[in-house]
Design a protein around this motif. Structure first.
Motif, PDB file in Angstrom:
ATOM      1  N   ALA A 115       0.891  -1.187   0.027  1.00 51.83           N
ATOM      2  CA  ALA A 115       0.213  -0.002  -0.041  1.00 51.83           C
ATOM      3  C   ALA A 115       0.789   1.454   0.076  1.00 51.83           C
ATOM      4  O   ALA A 115       1.956   1.205   0.843  1.00 51.83           O
ATOM      5  CB  ALA A 115      -0.902  -0.074   1.046  1.00 51.83           C
ATOM      6  N   TRP A 116       0.516   2.141  -0.825  1.00 58.59           N
ATOM      7  CA  TRP A 116       1.425   3.328  -0.641  1.00 58.59           C
ATOM      8  C   TRP A 116       0.448   4.623  -0.632  1.00 58.59           C
ATOM      9  O   TRP A 116      -0.894   4.662  -0.813  1.00 58.59           O
ATOM     10  CB  TRP A 116       1.793   3.852  -2.150  1.00 58.59           C
ATOM     11  N   VAL A 117       0.968   5.386   0.624  1.00 59.41           N
ATOM     12  CA  VAL A 117      -0.086   6.653   1.025  1.00 59.41           C
ATOM     13  C   VAL A 117       0.991   7.715   1.076  1.00 59.41           C
ATOM     14  O   VAL A 117       2.196   7.857   1.206  1.00 59.41           O
ATOM     15  CB  VAL A 117      -0.539   6.339   2.653  1.00 59.41           C
ATOM     16  N   PHE A 118       0.203   8.727   0.116  1.00 60.19           N
ATOM     17  CA  PHE A 118       1.124   9.998  -0.255  1.00 60.19           C
ATOM     18  C   PHE A 118       0.297  11.018   0.499  1.00 60.19           C
ATOM     19  O   PHE A 118      -1.009  11.117   0.321  1.00 60.19           O
ATOM     20  CB  PHE A 118       1.060  10.287  -1.620  1.00 60.19           C
ATOM     21  N   THR A 119       0.689  12.242   1.325  1.00 60.69           N
ATOM     22  CA  THR A 119      -0.079  12.910   2.076  1.00 60.69           C
ATOM     23  C   THR A 119       0.883  14.115   2.454  1.00 60.69           C
ATOM     24  O   THR A 119       2.404  14.301   2.152  1.00 60.69           O
ATOM     25  CB  THR A 119      -0.363  12.280   3.619  1.00 60.69           C
ATOM     26  N   SER A 120       0.263  15.245   2.400  1.00 64.07           N
ATOM     27  CA  SER A 120       0.646  16.715   2.688  1.00 64.07           C
ATOM     28  C   SER A 120      -0.531  17.477   2.832  1.00 64.07           C
ATOM     29  O   SER A 120      -1.671  17.250   2.576  1.00 64.07           O
ATOM     30  CB  SER A 120       1.451  16.861   1.378  1.00 64.07           C
ATOM     31  N   ALA A 121      -0.267  18.908   3.478  1.00 66.14           N
ATOM     32  CA  ALA A 121      -1.144  19.939   3.537  1.00 66.14           C
ATOM     33  C   ALA A 121      -1.600  20.478   2.000  1.00 66.14           C
ATOM     34  O   ALA A 121      -2.552  21.294   2.136  1.00 66.14           O
ATOM     35  CB  ALA A 121      -0.986  20.803   4.494  1.00 66.14           C
ATOM     36  N   THR A 122      -0.696  20.318   1.256  1.00 67.61           N
ATOM     37  CA  THR A 122      -0.998  20.923  -0.250  1.00 67.61           C
ATOM     38  C   THR A 122      -0.810  20.058  -1.294  1.00 67.61           C
ATOM     39  O   THR A 122       0.313  19.721  -1.859  1.00 67.61           O
ATOM     40  CB  THR A 122       0.327  22.057  -0.177  1.00 67.61           C
ATOM     41  N   LEU A 123      -1.860  19.301  -1.809  1.00 64.44           N
ATOM     42  CA  LEU A 123      -1.616  18.411  -2.896  1.00 64.44           C
ATOM     43  C   LEU A 123      -2.573  19.007  -4.080  1.00 64.44           C
ATOM     44  O   LEU A 123      -2.693  18.183  -5.208  1.00 64.44           O
ATOM     45  CB  LEU A 123      -2.108  17.071  -2.465  1.00 64.44           C
ATOM     46  N   GLY A 124      -3.317  19.797  -4.176  1.00 67.14           N
ATOM     47  CA  GLY A 124      -4.195  20.337  -5.259  1.00 67.14           C
ATOM     48  C   GLY A 124      -5.266  21.366  -4.738  1.00 67.14           C
ATOM     49  O   GLY A 124      -5.330  21.646  -3.519  1.00 67.14           O
ATOM     50  N   ASP A 125      -5.939  21.720  -5.829  1.00 66.47           N
ATOM     51  CA  ASP A 125      -7.018  22.967  -5.575  1.00 66.47           C
ATOM     52  C   ASP A 125      -8.177  22.026  -6.133  1.00 66.47           C
ATOM     53  O   ASP A 125      -9.169  22.869  -6.409  1.00 66.47           O
ATOM     54  CB  ASP A 125      -6.674  24.192  -6.007  1.00 66.47           C
ATOM     55  N   THR A 126      -8.287  21.036  -6.610  1.00 68.54           N
ATOM     56  CA  THR A 126      -9.512  20.350  -7.101  1.00 68.54           C
ATOM     57  C   THR A 126      -9.909  19.037  -6.010  1.00 68.54           C
ATOM     58  O   THR A 126      -8.709  18.553  -5.630  1.00 68.54           O
ATOM     59  CB  THR A 126      -9.275  20.148  -8.447  1.00 68.54           C
ATOM     60  N   PRO A 127     -11.081  18.541  -6.237  1.00 68.85           N
ATOM     61  CA  PRO A 127     -11.437  17.458  -5.466  1.00 68.85           C
ATOM     62  C   PRO A 127     -10.482  16.341  -5.650  1.00 68.85           C
ATOM     63  O   PRO A 127     -10.097  15.368  -4.957  1.00 68.85           O
ATOM     64  CB  PRO A 127     -12.951  17.341  -5.691  1.00 68.85           C
ATOM     65  N   ASP A 128     -10.058  15.907  -7.019  1.00 67.06           N
ATOM     66  CA  ASP A 128      -9.454  14.993  -7.325  1.00 67.06           C
ATOM     67  C   ASP A 128      -7.651  15.140  -7.285  1.00 67.06           C
ATOM     68  O   ASP A 128      -7.074  14.259  -7.589  1.00 67.06           O
ATOM     69  CB  ASP A 128      -9.708  14.446  -8.763  1.00 67.06           C
TER      70      ASP A 128
END
Ligand code: SF4
Length: 676
Positions: A420-433
């Motif tokens: 399993a890979w989990v990518f996380t951050s407080a800033t990953l985009g400005d759209t729901p996807d």
């Protein structure tokens, strides 16, 4: 052992990972029992459940978790309870240390899990005993400053168990390449220190550990380890978590980039002189050939002498823009001929001693790299030249990290465990996807989740866009305006002001004006990036008012992220301009061309989302806890006047918008009375 503890632990409780995670976060659960100040947060639990599900189903999950969600525990709890080997990657060595020394041990203790944890850094973090032992054969050992620092390293060496040079803060940067190894100069199994090598020990511990903390650069390098005959980490892991994932693309592009500099070639020629004199004296005319190589390198470098220093110059044709292509190619071929001669000559003597063989391999690698720069730039890559005062450096890099990352997350046929890979951050985009992240990293098929910050932004923060700011192209006037605004704010608040600039030119102009204006007359210390280490500047700023003197900081570049100042040491954050990528940067130009080639609009589909993410990162420095209060100023009228303004505003937390000087004054007054 670990699996047994988990089995005993959860025998009496629900058995799916999601249920175990819910039990850990529930009121009265393990987290609350181990940490009395722990408060259950809906967003944190939602993220932890999604991570648990991704682990159970061996999925790819991308989670944007707003500031204050508590994302570290939200991924650590399910990952540690899963029973799989866990690899966690962070963006920097400092974050790696923080996770390994603070968050991870605290949580392991609370959960009562006897896990073996390890931290693995890159080669350049560990002392190389072989290079240290041979340093006196090099020229640098005659330099008194190097000798002093070297004595410090030698004194420390017997006492260190890790060999991690971060245990010796303040070591001069210049010394590091002399006491650490690279892939090309490590002598491998032939090394007399192979058994006690600190890098080998750190790698062995990482392989043995159930949870291992690495950084993004190392994550990419893991794939190369197999080629070096070293077992890689990733294939053993059941869970890979990538924290601060917004930096993954930049790190990956940097990692996959190939660089060749004239400094490197001249250093190589010096090393070659040393090795051939010691092991093959008189067998070939080494001295004459290597002096010839140095001259060829210097003449090649001189072809770019007319280009401005300190900037990146794009390169799409046979030579960098602004350089005579025929002369450039001619000098490049001359360097190639001298390398080729050396490679052949070394081939005839290589069997005499391992260092000769190693030198021949290094020569072959340099020849290959040089050959790459003699060919045209591939369509999916970008190439540029960095001109420094004495050297030039050539770089070729891929446009995105997508292909590299896809190869990493792709499960090998029949691989165990499934990953399993989990990518996380407080800033990953400005759209729901989270298109900005998933698209550039080639993770379009991943599940996505956005967890909003629990902070009450309309109550805690306001955003002021000054209506009379000069246009941003009038640079001097604009910087003077920003400095004046910052001066008013800092005087009212007694410092507590952070100014983030988009360029170094603005940094210098604003910093100088504020130091002149406030430094002498007001009890406020005006700190400017570059006038002290990042650590020292942030420590002073964090301290707030000291001996009756307030503090403000003017900074750029790296201070836009990773700065975490809670409390009222920071109440006013001023951003000089919208952070659009510089249009003359070769990477930006190449990515824009690629977007246009795909029938997209480079501004709307690339430059604007990039600016939105950078702005969100910068603004995120202000509110770091439920009790923080403050104001952001963005001194760029385009935010309200241009058609793209609403998209940028929508990417920011929902702060109260102020647009009149009277509202700005009133807000300053309010903040002034809120100080503790
Ligand atoms: S094995 Fe490589 S890194 Fe380790 S001490 Fe020897 S040369 Fe240095």
């Amino acid at each position: 052992m670990y699996a047994q503890v988990l089995a005993q632990r959860f025998m009496q409780t629900p058995s799916t990972l999601v249920q175990q995670v819910q039990a850990a976060f529930a009121p009265g659960g393990w987290l609350e029992r181990g940490q009395p100040q722990f408060r259950p947060r809906a967003g944190q639990l939602a993220m932890a459940e999604a991570v648990a599900q991704a682990i159970d189903e061996a999925q790819l999950l991308v989670v944007e978790a707003g500031t204050g969600v508590g994302k570290t525990f939200a991924y650590l709890v399910p990952a540690l309870l899963s029973g799989y080997k866990v690899v966690i990657s962070t963006a920097t060595k400092a974050l790696q240390d923080q996770l390994f020394e603070r968050d991870l041990p605290r949580l392991l203790e609370q959960l009562g899990l006897p896990l073996r944890a390890a931290r693995l850094k890159g080669r350049s973090s560990y002392v190389c005993q072989h290079r240290l032992a041979h340093i006196h054969q090099g020229q640098a050992a005659h330099d008194p400053q190097v000798l002093r620092a070297l004595a410090q390293v030698q004194q420390w060496l017997p006492s260190t168990t890790s060999g991690d040079l971060s245990e010796l803060p303040g070591l001069p940067e210049d010394l590091l390449p002399l006491v650490t190894s690279t892939r090309s100069n490590c002598v491998g199994h032939a090394c007399a220190f192979w058994q006690s090598c600190h890098i080998n020990h750190a790698r062995a511990q990482a392989l043995d550990a159930e949870v291992c903390v690495v950084n993004h650069h190392l994550l990419f390098a893991d794939q190369q380890l197999q080629e070096e005959g070293v077992p890689p980490l990733l294939p053993q892991a059941g869970v890979v978590v990538v924290d601060e994932a917004h930096q993954l693309n930049d790190t990956g592009v940097q990692f996959a980039g190939i660089t060749l500099s004239t400094r490197q070639l001249l250093g190589f020629a010096r090393d070659a002189m040393k090795v051939t004199t010691q092991h093959a004296r008189g067998l070939h005319p080494w001295l004459e050939a290597l002096v010839g190589m140095e001259q060829a390198v210097l003449q090649w470098s001189a072809e770019a002498a007319a280009l401005p220093v300190g900037t990146r110059h794009p390169w799409q044709g046979a030579a960098p823009d602004g350089v005579d292509a025929a002369a450039w190619q001619c000098q490049l071929q001359a360097v190639g001929r001298s390398l080729h001669w050396l490679w052949q000559a070394l081939g005839s003597v290589a069997e005499a001693a391992p260092p000769l063989q190693q030198l021949q391999e290094r020569t072959g690698q340099l020849l290959q790299t040089l050959a790459l720069f003699a060919r045209p730039t591939p369509v999916d890559a970008v190439r540029w030249l960095d001109r420094q005062i004495r050297h030039i450096a050539l770089t070729q890099a891929p446009l995105t990290v997508a292909a590299l990352l896809q190869a990493m997350v792709q499960p090998a046929p029949g691989a165990v465990p499934r990953q399993a890979w989990v990518f996380t951050s407080a800033t990953l985009g400005d759209t729901p996807d989270l298109h900005w992240f998933t698209h550039t990293c080639g993770l379009q098929g991943a599940r996505t989740l956005r967890v909003a910050s629990p902070f009450n932004y309309p109550e805690q923060a306001s955003l002021y866009v000054p209506p009379y700011a000069p246009p941003v192209y009038a640079q001097a006037e604009h910087s003077a305006f920003v400095a004046a605004l910052a001066s008013v704010g800092a005087q009212q608040l007694g410092g507590r002001t952070l100014v983030l600039t988009t360029t170094l030119k603005a940094l210098r102009a604003i910093g100088t004006q504020l130091q002149r204006q406030l430094g002498m007359l007001e009890p406020i210390d005006v700190l400017v990036q570059g006038q002290g280490s990042r650590h020292a500047l942030l420590e002073r700023f964090r301290a707030g008012t000291l001996r009756g003197r307030g503090c403000m900081l003017v900074a750029s570049a790296t201070f836009w992220e990773g700065v975490d100042i809670t409390g009222d040491a920071l109440q006013l954050l001023i951003i000089d301009k919208l952070p659009f990528a510089p249009p003359d940067d070769p990477l930006v130009q190449a990515r824009s061309r690629q977007q246009e080639g795909l029938g997209l609009n480079a501004f709307h589909d690339y430059l604007l989302p990039e600016a939105a993410m950078a702005l969100k990162q910068g603004v995120g420095r202000l509110i770091r806890s439920e009790t923080d209060r403050g104001m952001v100023v963005i001194a760029d009228a385009r935010l309200l006047e241009k058609g793209y303004g609403p998209r940028l505003l929508a990417a920011l937390p929902p702060m109260r918008l102020l647009i009149s000087p009277a509202a700005w004054q009133a807000e300053l007054e309010r903040l002034k009375h809120m100080k503790k």
